[in-house]
Design an enzyme around this catalytic site. Structure first.
Site, PDB file in Angstrom:
ATOM      1  CG  HIS A 132      -0.134   0.035   2.520  1.00 12.56           C
ATOM      2  ND1 HIS A 132       0.297   1.199   3.105  1.00 12.56           N
ATOM      3  CD2 HIS A 132       0.323  -0.971   3.285  1.00 12.56           C
ATOM      4  CE1 HIS A 132       0.976   0.903   4.197  1.00 12.56           C
ATOM      5  NE2 HIS A 132       1.012  -0.404   4.325  1.00 12.56           N
ATOM      6  CG  HIS A 141      12.417  -4.795 -13.950  1.00 14.60           C
ATOM      7  ND1 HIS A 141      13.230  -5.481 -14.818  1.00 14.60           N
ATOM      8  CD2 HIS A 141      11.531  -5.709 -13.485  1.00 14.60           C
ATOM      9  CE1 HIS A 141      12.846  -6.753 -14.864  1.00 14.60           C
ATOM     10  NE2 HIS A 141      11.826  -6.916 -14.057  1.00 14.60           N
TER      11      HIS A 141
HETATM   12  C1  LIG Z   1      23.962  -7.317  -8.529  1.00 15.98           C
HETATM   13  C2  LIG Z   1      24.306  -7.773  -9.925  1.00 15.98           C
HETATM   14  C3  LIG Z   1      23.696  -6.819 -10.967  1.00 15.98           C
HETATM   15  C4  LIG Z   1      25.819  -7.750 -10.051  1.00 15.98           C
HETATM   16  O1  LIG Z   1      26.206  -8.189 -11.295  1.00 15.98           O
HETATM   17  P1  LIG Z   1      27.661  -7.807 -11.851  1.00 15.98           P
HETATM   18  O2  LIG Z   1      27.732  -6.326 -12.026  1.00 15.98           O
HETATM   19  O3  LIG Z   1      27.911  -8.655 -13.053  1.00 15.98           O
HETATM   20  O4  LIG Z   1      28.640  -8.118 -10.654  1.00 15.98           O
HETATM   21  P2  LIG Z   1      29.486  -9.414 -10.346  1.00 15.98           P
HETATM   22  O5  LIG Z   1      28.742 -10.667 -10.726  1.00 15.98           O
HETATM   23  O6  LIG Z   1      30.840  -9.173 -10.917  1.00 15.98           O
HETATM   24  O7  LIG Z   1      29.558  -9.373  -8.754  1.00 15.98           O
HETATM   25  C5  LIG Z   1      30.300  -8.403  -8.026  1.00 15.98           C
HETATM   26  C6  LIG Z   1      30.383  -8.901  -6.599  1.00 15.98           C
HETATM   27  O8  LIG Z   1      29.096  -8.856  -5.983  1.00 15.98           O
HETATM   28  C7  LIG Z   1      28.692 -10.185  -5.572  1.00 15.98           C
HETATM   29  N1  LIG Z   1      27.272 -10.303  -5.917  1.00 15.98           N
HETATM   30  C8  LIG Z   1      26.712 -10.178  -7.127  1.00 15.98           C
HETATM   31  N2  LIG Z   1      25.398 -10.291  -7.038  1.00 15.98           N
HETATM   32  C9  LIG Z   1      25.112 -10.496  -5.758  1.00 15.98           C
HETATM   33  C10 LIG Z   1      23.898 -10.670  -5.069  1.00 15.98           C
HETATM   34  N3  LIG Z   1      22.730 -10.655  -5.710  1.00 15.98           N
HETATM   35  N4  LIG Z   1      23.942 -10.827  -3.730  1.00 15.98           N
HETATM   36  C11 LIG Z   1      25.133 -10.859  -3.064  1.00 15.98           C
HETATM   37  N5  LIG Z   1      26.322 -10.673  -3.677  1.00 15.98           N
HETATM   38  C12 LIG Z   1      26.306 -10.509  -5.015  1.00 15.98           C
HETATM   39  C13 LIG Z   1      29.553 -11.134  -6.381  1.00 15.98           C
HETATM   40  O9  LIG Z   1      29.680 -12.365  -5.709  1.00 15.98           O
HETATM   41  C14 LIG Z   1      30.835 -10.356  -6.470  1.00 15.98           C
HETATM   42  O10 LIG Z   1      31.517 -10.464  -5.227  1.00 15.98           O
HETATM   43  P3  LIG Z   1      33.139 -10.525  -5.150  1.00 15.98           P
HETATM   44  O11 LIG Z   1      33.616  -9.220  -5.752  1.00 15.98           O
HETATM   45  O12 LIG Z   1      33.396 -10.657  -3.693  1.00 15.98           O
HETATM   46  O13 LIG Z   1      33.510 -11.711  -5.969  1.00 15.98           O
HETATM   47  C15 LIG Z   1      23.731  -9.214 -10.236  1.00 15.98           C
HETATM   48  O14 LIG Z   1      24.487 -10.220  -9.585  1.00 15.98           O
HETATM   49  C16 LIG Z   1      22.292  -9.360  -9.796  1.00 15.98           C
HETATM   50  O15 LIG Z   1      21.950  -9.735  -8.653  1.00 15.98           O
HETATM   51  N6  LIG Z   1      21.373  -9.043 -10.761  1.00 15.98           N
HETATM   52  C17 LIG Z   1      19.961  -9.105 -10.558  1.00 15.98           C
HETATM   53  C18 LIG Z   1      19.364  -9.998 -11.639  1.00 15.98           C
HETATM   54  C19 LIG Z   1      17.867 -10.047 -11.596  1.00 15.98           C
HETATM   55  O16 LIG Z   1      17.233  -9.735 -10.613  1.00 15.98           O
HETATM   56  N7  LIG Z   1      17.291 -10.435 -12.703  1.00 15.98           N
HETATM   57  C20 LIG Z   1      15.854 -10.493 -12.823  1.00 15.98           C
HETATM   58  C21 LIG Z   1      15.468 -10.142 -14.225  1.00 15.98           C
HETATM   59  S1  LIG Z   1      13.767 -10.388 -14.492  1.00 15.98           S
END
Ligand SMILES: CC(C)(COP(=O)(O)OP(=O)(O)OC[C@H]1O[C@@H](n2cnc3c(N)ncnc32)[C@H](O)[C@@H]1OP(=O)(O)O)[C@@H](O)C(=O)NCCC(=O)NCCS
Length: 203
Positions: A132, A141
């Site tokens: 709410h 998104h």
């Molecule tokens: C957060 C996010 C954007 C990061 O992606 P990225 O820029 O490619 O970053 P990386 O994968 O290089 O990760 C960087 C660091 O954050 C950590 N990390 C990434 N995503 C994380 C998450 N969701 N939770 C906790 N830690 C996370 C990685 O382990 C890495 O840690 P390190 O440096 O200690 O190794 C991605 O992991 C994510 O969660 N995206 C959301 C996807 C989603 O919701 N999709 C739905 C579409 S409908």
């Protein structure tokens, strides 16, 4: 009276939107996409042309089915004053007093509760919750299974990752990305990428 709808984009997200158009009893004319051959089959329809060809369909309504918030914004601004379609899956629950801006999509089993206001060209994805009095700016998104407690506000292009949670009464500024499964417990005033439980800024 059914609406004639063109979906802009032809990827996975566009399939979900096309499905909602059909389930709503509206008429899916086809898809516009810059990377697929005009006339080729896609999902349950056809590629009509590229994204510049929207002007050939003055009587259609359009929905931009591209998950990237910034790209959705750019294309919507380029398309100017066309009529945009708002896609609401028949299983979504929309509370009293909720407003939803043009071009937004609300997927299956999403819940938007009383007096929440959703901006234009937002995606309220599968089984997500906007409680709410939530206030979502445009091009936001909320990913599948994410949940916003009551009276949370999100700035433009905020992306709340899959399964992330935001506790009540917080303000999240524009251009914030909350990673998958993150838990937000304080307001966020700086754009960037936030992950973890509770979230910390990583980019
Ligand atoms: C957060 C996010 C954007 C990061 O992606 P990225 O820029 O490619 O970053 P990386 O994968 O290089 O990760 C960087 C660091 O954050 C950590 N990390 C990434 N995503 C994380 C998450 N969701 N939770 C906790 N830690 C996370 C990685 O382990 C890495 O840690 P390190 O440096 O200690 O190794 C991605 O992991 C994510 O969660 N995206 C959301 C996807 C989603 O919701 N999709 C739905 C579409 S409908």
């Amino acid at each position: 009276m059914y609406k004639n709808v063109i979906v802009v984009g032809a990827g996975g997200h566009a399939k979900v939107i096309a499905d909602i158009v059909r389930k709503s009893g509206d008429n899916l004319i086809g898809f516009l996409d810059d990377h697929k051959e005009p006339g080729s089959a896609f999902f349950d329809g056809f590629i009509l042309g590229d994204t510049e060809s929207y002007g050939e369909y003055p009587d259609a309504q359009f929905i931009i089915a591209i998950g990237n918030n910034a790209i959705r914004e750019t294309i919507s601004k380029k398309m100017g004053d066309v009529s945009f379609y708002t896609a609401i899956h028949p299983t979504a629950v929309i509370g009293e007093g909720v407003t939803i801006g043009e071009g937004s999509a609300v997927m299956a089993n999403a819940v938007i509760n009383a007096d929440a206001a959703i901006g234009a060209h937002c995606i309220i994805n599968t089984a997500s919750v906007v409680e709410h009095d939530g206030k979502l700016a445009s091009f936001v998104h909320v990913s599948p299974g994410a949940a916003l407690a009551g009276t949370v506000s999100l700035g433009e292009r905020a992306h709340i990752g899959i399964g992330a949670k935001i506790i009540q009464n917080l303000e999240i500024c524009a251009d914030v990305l909350v990673g998958a499964g993150g838990v937000v417990t304080t307001s966020i005033t700086e754009p960037g990428t936030y992950v973890g439980v509770p979230v910390r800024k990583v980019k």
